[in-house]
Design a protein around this motif. Structure first.
Motif, PDB file in Angstrom:
ATOM      1  N   GLY A 144       5.395 -30.047  18.007  1.00  0.00           N
ATOM      2  CA  GLY A 144       4.031 -29.394  17.356  1.00  0.00           C
ATOM      3  C   GLY A 144       4.626 -29.137  15.819  1.00  0.00           C
ATOM      4  O   GLY A 144       3.542 -29.117  15.063  1.00  0.00           O
ATOM      5  N   TYR A 145       5.736 -28.807  15.606  1.00  0.00           N
ATOM      6  CA  TYR A 145       6.116 -28.163  14.450  1.00  0.00           C
ATOM      7  C   TYR A 145       6.036 -29.219  13.342  1.00  0.00           C
ATOM      8  O   TYR A 145       5.324 -29.028  12.216  1.00  0.00           O
ATOM      9  CB  TYR A 145       7.534 -27.307  14.315  1.00  0.00           C
ATOM     10  CG  TYR A 145       7.711 -26.888  13.056  1.00  0.00           C
ATOM     11  CD1 TYR A 145       7.310 -25.765  12.555  1.00  0.00           C
ATOM     12  CD2 TYR A 145       9.213 -27.463  12.395  1.00  0.00           C
ATOM     13  CE1 TYR A 145       7.728 -24.982  11.445  1.00  0.00           C
ATOM     14  CE2 TYR A 145       9.739 -26.889  11.376  1.00  0.00           C
ATOM     15  CZ  TYR A 145       8.934 -25.823  10.854  1.00  0.00           C
ATOM     16  OH  TYR A 145       9.521 -25.173   9.775  1.00  0.00           O
ATOM     17  N   VAL A 146       6.494 -30.287  13.632  1.00  0.00           N
ATOM     18  CA  VAL A 146       6.451 -31.702  12.874  1.00  0.00           C
ATOM     19  C   VAL A 146       4.960 -32.015  12.506  1.00  0.00           C
ATOM     20  O   VAL A 146       4.914 -32.282  11.358  1.00  0.00           O
ATOM     21  CB  VAL A 146       7.130 -32.601  13.470  1.00  0.00           C
ATOM     22  CG1 VAL A 146       7.058 -34.050  12.578  1.00  0.00           C
ATOM     23  CG2 VAL A 146       8.654 -32.423  13.303  1.00  0.00           C
ATOM     24  N   TRP A 147       4.050 -32.042  13.634  1.00  0.00           N
ATOM     25  CA  TRP A 147       2.857 -32.288  13.402  1.00  0.00           C
ATOM     26  C   TRP A 147       2.069 -31.116  12.530  1.00  0.00           C
ATOM     27  O   TRP A 147       1.279 -31.710  11.838  1.00  0.00           O
ATOM     28  CB  TRP A 147       2.093 -32.485  14.699  1.00  0.00           C
ATOM     29  CG  TRP A 147       0.766 -32.733  14.733  1.00  0.00           C
ATOM     30  CD1 TRP A 147       0.162 -33.878  14.563  1.00  0.00           C
ATOM     31  CD2 TRP A 147      -0.444 -31.748  14.956  1.00  0.00           C
ATOM     32  NE1 TRP A 147      -0.967 -34.210  14.265  1.00  0.00           N
ATOM     33  CE2 TRP A 147      -1.587 -33.018  14.675  1.00  0.00           C
ATOM     34  CE3 TRP A 147      -0.762 -30.683  15.268  1.00  0.00           C
ATOM     35  CZ2 TRP A 147      -2.955 -32.325  14.846  1.00  0.00           C
ATOM     36  CZ3 TRP A 147      -1.927 -30.262  15.350  1.00  0.00           C
ATOM     37  CH2 TRP A 147      -3.220 -31.141  15.044  1.00  0.00           C
ATOM     38  N   LEU A 148       2.317 -29.966  12.566  1.00  0.00           N
ATOM     39  CA  LEU A 148       1.891 -29.178  11.564  1.00  0.00           C
ATOM     40  C   LEU A 148       2.038 -29.205  10.505  1.00  0.00           C
ATOM     41  O   LEU A 148       1.329 -29.112   9.385  1.00  0.00           O
ATOM     42  CB  LEU A 148       2.391 -27.436  12.280  1.00  0.00           C
ATOM     43  CG  LEU A 148       1.885 -26.437  11.211  1.00  0.00           C
ATOM     44  CD1 LEU A 148       0.380 -26.194  11.367  1.00  0.00           C
ATOM     45  CD2 LEU A 148       2.681 -25.127  11.881  1.00  0.00           C
ATOM     46  N   LEU A 149       3.268 -29.535  10.107  1.00  0.00           N
ATOM     47  CA  LEU A 149       3.949 -29.752   8.760  1.00  0.00           C
ATOM     48  C   LEU A 149       3.254 -31.013   8.034  1.00  0.00           C
ATOM     49  O   LEU A 149       2.984 -31.027   6.830  1.00  0.00           O
ATOM     50  CB  LEU A 149       5.349 -29.729   8.908  1.00  0.00           C
ATOM     51  CG  LEU A 149       6.224 -28.506   8.837  1.00  0.00           C
ATOM     52  CD1 LEU A 149       7.526 -28.800   8.850  1.00  0.00           C
ATOM     53  CD2 LEU A 149       5.495 -27.405   8.246  1.00  0.00           C
ATOM     54  N   THR A 150       2.675 -31.945   8.788  1.00  0.00           N
ATOM     55  CA  THR A 150       2.442 -33.406   8.370  1.00  0.00           C
ATOM     56  C   THR A 150       0.882 -33.640   8.456  1.00  0.00           C
ATOM     57  O   THR A 150       0.478 -34.656   7.844  1.00  0.00           O
ATOM     58  CB  THR A 150       3.054 -34.355   8.965  1.00  0.00           C
ATOM     59  OG1 THR A 150       2.996 -34.439  10.392  1.00  0.00           O
ATOM     60  CG2 THR A 150       4.686 -34.375   8.599  1.00  0.00           C
ATOM     61  N   ARG A 151       0.068 -32.928   9.346  1.00  0.00           N
ATOM     62  CA  ARG A 151      -1.085 -33.135   9.771  1.00  0.00           C
ATOM     63  C   ARG A 151      -2.131 -33.506   8.571  1.00  0.00           C
ATOM     64  O   ARG A 151      -3.047 -34.402   8.425  1.00  0.00           O
ATOM     65  CB  ARG A 151      -1.763 -32.204  10.737  1.00  0.00           C
ATOM     66  CG  ARG A 151      -1.766 -30.710  10.521  1.00  0.00           C
ATOM     67  CD  ARG A 151      -2.758 -30.122  11.624  1.00  0.00           C
ATOM     68  NE  ARG A 151      -2.875 -28.653  11.310  1.00  0.00           N
ATOM     69  CZ  ARG A 151      -3.223 -27.915  11.874  1.00  0.00           C
ATOM     70  NH1 ARG A 151      -3.939 -28.193  13.013  1.00  0.00           N
ATOM     71  NH2 ARG A 151      -3.522 -26.642  11.643  1.00  0.00           N
ATOM     72  N   ARG A 152      -2.070 -32.512   7.771  1.00  0.00           N
ATOM     73  CA  ARG A 152      -2.842 -32.413   6.479  1.00  0.00           C
ATOM     74  C   ARG A 152      -2.678 -33.941   5.640  1.00  0.00           C
ATOM     75  O   ARG A 152      -3.753 -34.753   5.153  1.00  0.00           O
ATOM     76  CB  ARG A 152      -2.887 -31.328   5.505  1.00  0.00           C
ATOM     77  CG  ARG A 152      -3.277 -30.017   6.285  1.00  0.00           C
ATOM     78  CD  ARG A 152      -4.725 -30.078   6.938  1.00  0.00           C
ATOM     79  NE  ARG A 152      -4.901 -28.723   7.637  1.00  0.00           N
ATOM     80  CZ  ARG A 152      -5.731 -28.470   8.045  1.00  0.00           C
ATOM     81  NH1 ARG A 152      -6.939 -29.226   7.949  1.00  0.00           N
ATOM     82  NH2 ARG A 152      -6.033 -27.202   8.994  1.00  0.00           N
ATOM     83  N   ASP A 153      -1.495 -34.075   5.604  1.00  0.00           N
ATOM     84  CA  ASP A 153      -0.989 -35.500   4.772  1.00  0.00           C
ATOM     85  C   ASP A 153      -1.643 -36.728   5.570  1.00  0.00           C
ATOM     86  O   ASP A 153      -2.130 -37.752   5.078  1.00  0.00           O
ATOM     87  CB  ASP A 153       0.385 -35.531   4.395  1.00  0.00           C
ATOM     88  CG  ASP A 153       0.765 -34.598   3.245  1.00  0.00           C
ATOM     89  OD1 ASP A 153       0.016 -34.248   2.598  1.00  0.00           O
ATOM     90  OD2 ASP A 153       1.761 -34.065   3.143  1.00  0.00           O
TER      91      ASP A 153
END
Length: 442
Positions: A144-153
């Motif tokens: 979930g942390y990786v997804w949070l950091l990348t979801r806008r890009d």
């Protein structure tokens, strides 16, 4: 890499790399199926060595995962944008390593159905139960942390991996705040994961080499050393072969942090662990010194010299510590050294039996009865080919996760880390498996 395709997702080098990983994974799966059919007698474990290569690698990859997440989360928690480029990479490595660690438990149990016992009838007095729950929670959190950091890009690139997220300035500002709180959770969660792992060993009162209050701090520092070293090596390789960019100045700066971690781990904590025992057992200066400095196994020297002395020498030498190759070499040595720390911990921890009087304990190496009446007062262990192939297959799966993450996720601030040419513009197709080939020259 210059031999790349222009009409495929990965190109020739990438395809070969993925195929090689797939072969290793399939081989590991086949070896595990064979182990299931024949039983744990196909491993080198027995009644004396109930933990072996699988648990050693479990401990090692837990440390790698925890260290990578801590190193990548600390700058974000303290509002430093300087190391934003490694935040997602660290999270990706953390997730891949915890997957590898979790899967290492499965072949060690013998029968996969035994894992349901942690869920159906947990004994919360056991640290193993807490370890199982923390590993699951940690794995879900790191994903979930990786997804949070990348979801806008991902949303900006039209990727299906955004799962309906839209790219807005307000959303990015909200995610920046959320990532701060996520980092605040990640740091103690990762440190707790490594500490609980250490407490499992430290609570074994029947084994003097483990029953030590410094085992948990040693595990935490081992995770920081190996996690940061893995992050440096992966970052440099990704900078070379993908669109991921790691500043030339960041490598020696990360190397300085690695040197501090190694010094605390090898010099301070190891000294704090060994000196009191040497002092209590001897009252003459040179006897104390030799007992303190001289290790009791080859594994000890491979750990302290390969993983401590040599990398420290590279990182503090005035003519070397600013050079990327020296930092990478020190990182590789640190990774190898911490592997032998785990070997020293487990492979020698079972050598001396709790029952030293003859006849000792039954070895019990064969389910058919052969060898079950052989008794021993000292243990020996050598991993079998089955254990090695299973372990390599699981590690290959972790490498595949990192490879695909670098291919499909925007690993870096405002950049897509796709495998492709050195063109500077990110393209919208990469996040969904577009036509950018793997491999480029920098």
């Amino acid at each position: 890499m210059s031999d790349v395709a222009t009409d495929g997702r990965f190109g020739t080098p990438g395809t070969v790399w993925i195929a090689a990983l797939a072969v290793l994974i399939v081989a590991g799966l086949g070896a595990w199926i064979y182990q299931l059919s024949e039983g744990l007698t196909m491993t080198g474990m027995d009644n004396v060595f109930s933990w072996g290569l699988y648990i050693m690698l479990f401990v090692y990859f837990v440390g790698l995962s925890a260290g990578a997440l801590v190193v990548s989360s600390v700058p974000r928690f303290f509002h430093s944008d300087r190391y934003d480029s490694i935040a997602v990479l660290g999270g990706l490595l953390s997730f891949a390593c915890i997957v590898v660690a979790g899967l290492m438990i499965v072949p060690d149990l013998g029968r996969p159905s035994r894992i349901t016992g942690f869920l159906t009838s947990p004994d919360f007095r056991s640290p193993m139960v807490w370890e199982f729950l923390v590993v699951i929670a940690y794995g879900l959190f790191s994903a979930g942390y990786v997804w949070l950091l990348t979801r806008r890009d991902l949303a900006a690139r039209g990727s299906r991996l955004a799962f309906g997220t839209t790219d807005t300035e307000a959303g990015r500002e909200r995610d920046r705040r959320l990532s701060l709180w996520a980092a605040a959770v990640a740091i103690p969660l990762a440190l707790g994961l490594a500490a609980i792992d250490g407490w499992i060993f430290a609570l074994q009162i029947g084994r003097g080499s483990w029953f030590n209050p410094l085992v948990a701090p040693m595990f935490v520092m081992k995770g920081l050393v190996s996690g940061l070293a893995l992050l440096i090596v992966t970052g440099v390789l990704a900078d070379r072969y993908t669109r991921f960019e790691l500043s030339d100045r960041q490598v020696p700066e990360l190397g300085k942090a690695l040197g501090v971690f190694i010094a605390i781990h090898i010099v301070f904590l190891l000294g704090a662990e060994r000196l009191p025992h040497a002092w209590a057992a001897n009252f003459e200066f040179w006897t104390i010194t030799s007992s303190f400095l001289v290790g009791d196994s080859l594994y000890f020297w491979l750990w302290t010299v390969v993983g401590g002395v040599l990398p420290l020498a590279l990182l503090v030498a005035p003519s070397l510590h600013e050079r990327t190759w020296a930092v990478v070499a020190a990182s590789v040595l640190a990774i190898v050294g911490t592997v032998f720390e785990g070997v020293n911990l487990i492979f020698t921890g079972y050598t001396d039996l709790n029952i030293d009087a003859a006849p000792g304990v039954a070895v019990g190496r064969d389910y058919t009865g052969f060898g079950s009446d052989i008794w021993a007062t000292a243990g020996t262990y050598t991993p079998t080919v089955v254990e090695l192939v299973v372990s390599v297959g699981i590690v290959a799966l972790g490498i595949l996760i990192v490879t695909l993450g670098l291919r499909y996720l925007p690993v870096g601030p405002g950049r897509t880390a796709g495998f492709g040419s050195s063109g500077g513009k990110p393209d919208t197709a990469v996040a969904d498996g577009g036509d950018e080939p793997m491999g480029r020259d920098k």
